[in-house]
Design a protein around this motif. Sequence first.
Motif, PDB file in Angstrom:
ATOM      1  N   LEU A 138       0.828  -1.206   0.000  1.00  0.00           N
ATOM      2  CA  LEU A 138       0.000   0.000   0.000  1.00  0.00           C
ATOM      3  C   LEU A 138       0.861   1.253   0.000  1.00  0.00           C
ATOM      4  CD1 LEU A 138      -2.827   1.229   0.152  1.00  0.00           C
ATOM      5  CD2 LEU A 138      -2.696   1.059   2.647  1.00  0.00           C
ATOM      6  N   GLY A 139       1.949   1.229   0.780  1.00  0.00           N
ATOM      7  CA  GLY A 139       2.829   2.397   0.834  1.00  0.00           C
ATOM      8  C   GLY A 139       3.468   2.702  -0.504  1.00  0.00           C
ATOM      9  N   ALA A 140       3.943   1.676  -1.193  1.00  0.00           N
ATOM     10  CA  ALA A 140       4.554   1.894  -2.506  1.00  0.00           C
ATOM     11  C   ALA A 140       3.533   2.424  -3.498  1.00  0.00           C
ATOM     12  CB  ALA A 140       5.171   0.594  -3.013  1.00  0.00           C
ATOM     13  N   ALA A 141       2.323   1.859  -3.479  1.00  0.00           N
ATOM     14  CA  ALA A 141       1.280   2.312  -4.407  1.00  0.00           C
ATOM     15  C   ALA A 141       0.894   3.767  -4.138  1.00  0.00           C
ATOM     16  CB  ALA A 141       0.059   1.402  -4.293  1.00  0.00           C
ATOM     17  N   VAL A 142       0.755   4.118  -2.872  1.00  0.00           N
ATOM     18  CA  VAL A 142       0.377   5.490  -2.517  1.00  0.00           C
ATOM     19  C   VAL A 142       1.471   6.477  -2.925  1.00  0.00           C
ATOM     20  CG1 VAL A 142      -0.010   7.042  -0.559  1.00  0.00           C
ATOM     21  CG2 VAL A 142      -1.194   4.844  -0.662  1.00  0.00           C
ATOM     22  N   ALA A 143       2.719   6.125  -2.661  1.00  0.00           N
ATOM     23  CA  ALA A 143       3.821   7.022  -3.015  1.00  0.00           C
ATOM     24  C   ALA A 143       3.913   7.223  -4.525  1.00  0.00           C
ATOM     25  CB  ALA A 143       5.130   6.481  -2.463  1.00  0.00           C
ATOM     26  N   LEU A 144       3.778   6.142  -5.285  1.00  0.00           N
ATOM     27  CA  LEU A 144       3.847   6.251  -6.743  1.00  0.00           C
ATOM     28  C   LEU A 144       2.679   7.057  -7.288  1.00  0.00           C
ATOM     29  CD1 LEU A 144       4.962   2.627  -7.670  1.00  0.00           C
ATOM     30  CD2 LEU A 144       6.312   4.715  -7.907  1.00  0.00           C
ATOM     31  N   LEU A 145       1.498   6.841  -6.741  1.00  0.00           N
ATOM     32  CA  LEU A 145       0.325   7.592  -7.189  1.00  0.00           C
ATOM     33  C   LEU A 145       0.483   9.081  -6.869  1.00  0.00           C
ATOM     34  CD1 LEU A 145      -2.589   7.736  -8.266  1.00  0.00           C
ATOM     35  CD2 LEU A 145      -3.368   7.250  -5.933  1.00  0.00           C
ATOM     36  N   ALA A 146       0.973   9.390  -5.679  1.00  0.00           N
ATOM     37  CA  ALA A 146       1.096  10.787  -5.266  1.00  0.00           C
ATOM     38  C   ALA A 146       2.095  11.562  -6.120  1.00  0.00           C
ATOM     39  CB  ALA A 146       1.501  10.859  -3.795  1.00  0.00           C
ATOM     40  N   SER A 149       1.502  28.209  -4.837  1.00  0.00           N
ATOM     41  CA  SER A 149       0.615  27.443  -3.957  1.00  0.00           C
ATOM     42  C   SER A 149       1.016  25.982  -3.999  1.00  0.00           C
ATOM     43  CB  SER A 149      -0.850  27.607  -4.382  1.00  0.00           C
ATOM     44  OG  SER A 149      -1.046  27.087  -5.692  1.00  0.00           O
ATOM     45  N   HIS A 150       0.675  25.261  -2.952  1.00  0.00           N
ATOM     46  CA  HIS A 150       1.032  23.843  -2.856  1.00  0.00           C
ATOM     47  C   HIS A 150      -0.204  23.028  -2.506  1.00  0.00           C
ATOM     48  CE1 HIS A 150       5.387  24.546  -3.035  1.00  0.00           C
ATOM     49  NE2 HIS A 150       5.150  25.620  -2.296  1.00  0.00           N
ATOM     50  N   THR A 151      -0.197  21.765  -2.934  1.00  0.00           N
ATOM     51  CA  THR A 151      -1.298  20.852  -2.631  1.00  0.00           C
ATOM     52  C   THR A 151      -0.886  19.907  -1.495  1.00  0.00           C
ATOM     53  OG1 THR A 151      -0.594  19.141  -4.197  1.00  0.00           O
ATOM     54  CG2 THR A 151      -1.917  20.956  -5.073  1.00  0.00           C
ATOM     55  N   ALA A 152      -1.798  19.011  -1.165  1.00  0.00           N
ATOM     56  CA  ALA A 152      -1.531  18.053  -0.079  1.00  0.00           C
ATOM     57  C   ALA A 152      -0.870  16.784  -0.576  1.00  0.00           C
ATOM     58  CB  ALA A 152      -2.836  17.705   0.625  1.00  0.00           C
ATOM     59  N   TRP A 153      -0.647  16.639  -1.886  1.00  0.00           N
ATOM     60  CA  TRP A 153      -0.100  15.399  -2.415  1.00  0.00           C
ATOM     61  C   TRP A 153       1.309  15.078  -1.909  1.00  0.00           C
ATOM     62  CZ3 TRP A 153      -2.847  11.638  -4.113  1.00  0.00           C
ATOM     63  CH2 TRP A 153      -4.071  11.872  -4.715  1.00  0.00           C
ATOM     64  N   PRO A 154       2.173  16.059  -1.669  1.00  0.00           N
ATOM     65  CA  PRO A 154       3.481  15.696  -1.094  1.00  0.00           C
ATOM     66  C   PRO A 154       3.349  14.984   0.249  1.00  0.00           C
ATOM     67  CG  PRO A 154       3.550  17.928  -1.948  1.00  0.00           C
ATOM     68  CD  PRO A 154       2.121  17.494  -2.005  1.00  0.00           C
ATOM     69  N   TYR A 155       2.356  15.382   1.028  1.00  0.00           N
ATOM     70  CA  TYR A 155       2.167  14.754   2.338  1.00  0.00           C
ATOM     71  C   TYR A 155       1.549  13.359   2.182  1.00  0.00           C
ATOM     72  CZ  TYR A 155       3.021  19.549   3.698  1.00  0.00           C
ATOM     73  OH  TYR A 155       3.586  20.800   3.834  1.00  0.00           O
ATOM     74  N   VAL A 156       0.765  13.173   1.114  1.00  0.00           N
ATOM     75  CA  VAL A 156       0.257  11.827   0.825  1.00  0.00           C
ATOM     76  C   VAL A 156       1.426  10.903   0.475  1.00  0.00           C
ATOM     77  CG1 VAL A 156      -1.212  10.471  -0.710  1.00  0.00           C
ATOM     78  CG2 VAL A 156      -1.971  12.719   0.080  1.00  0.00           C
ATOM     79  N   ALA A 157       2.369  11.425  -0.320  1.00  0.00           N
ATOM     80  CA  ALA A 157       3.558  10.633  -0.644  1.00  0.00           C
ATOM     81  C   ALA A 157       4.357  10.311   0.618  1.00  0.00           C
ATOM     82  CB  ALA A 157       4.438  11.386  -1.638  1.00  0.00           C
ATOM     83  N   ALA A 158       4.403  11.255   1.549  1.00  0.00           N
ATOM     84  CA  ALA A 158       5.106  11.009   2.807  1.00  0.00           C
ATOM     85  C   ALA A 158       4.421   9.905   3.613  1.00  0.00           C
ATOM     86  CB  ALA A 158       5.172  12.293   3.630  1.00  0.00           C
ATOM     87  N   VAL A 159       3.098   9.857   3.566  1.00  0.00           N
ATOM     88  CA  VAL A 159       2.365   8.775   4.241  1.00  0.00           C
ATOM     89  C   VAL A 159       2.713   7.433   3.613  1.00  0.00           C
ATOM     90  CG1 VAL A 159       0.070   7.831   4.689  1.00  0.00           C
ATOM     91  CG2 VAL A 159       0.493  10.269   4.987  1.00  0.00           C
ATOM     92  N   GLY A 160       2.824   7.417   2.281  1.00  0.00           N
ATOM     93  CA  GLY A 160       3.238   6.180   1.614  1.00  0.00           C
ATOM     94  C   GLY A 160       4.618   5.738   2.054  1.00  0.00           C
ATOM     95  N   GLY A 161       5.533   6.696   2.170  1.00  0.00           N
ATOM     96  CA  GLY A 161       6.867   6.368   2.662  1.00  0.00           C
ATOM     97  C   GLY A 161       6.842   5.856   4.089  1.00  0.00           C
TER      98      GLY A 161
END
Length: 213
Positions: free
Chosen positions: A34-42, A141-153
């Motif tokens: 799940l972590g790898a999939a979330v990081a790649l998607l983000a 401006s920045h989105t929340a996707w970097p933090y989603v990638a951090a959750v995947g990590g």
Amino acid sequence: MEGVTAVPSPRPEPAGPSRTGRTSLAAALLSGALGAAVALLATRQEWSGGTATVAGGAFPLTAKGSDVTGVPAALAVVGLAALVAVFAVRRAGRLAVAAVLALSGAGTVAAALLGASDSTALDEKAAQASGDASATVGALSHTAWPYVAAVGGLLLLVAGLLALRYGRLWPAMSGRYERSGAPRPRRAAAPADPDRPEELWKALDRGEDPTGA
């Protein structure tokens, strides 16, 4: 003495290493995949946006995670490969691969958080759009996707820590594909057919009567 028996009452068996191994294995597989999939998607989503001044007007710009940094996606792939490879090795090799998995997760977290406020990719796009090498992006401006990638990590890191702690209890790939030092048993030679012509000639050369009973 009545009511006393010499047969001890059965005690419930405690949960052994097998149950712990199965539970930790399932958690590591789920967390790592799940972590790898979330990081790649983000990393394929929009991380930041802004505007560049082109011909006196505002030109909108966006940057995906892969534009900002390629580290999270690369480490997510490494972590996923390590998650699979952890079952192909044993003992010290398994610890080493588990450490790679954990470090991949930690690196993904660090790279994603660093990229959350990075404007380098947008500045480069602003320079290309305006034709001015010194141009920078405005209205950043920045989105929340970097933090989603951090959750995947973080999920990859958890999988690595589970592998380090409980990997010795996990099964390995079947040993039938591994080479062992024991000599392979030789196949027994097929019995000779006395009716074959070459066997008849061999019997004649030995002075035997191939037609004898």
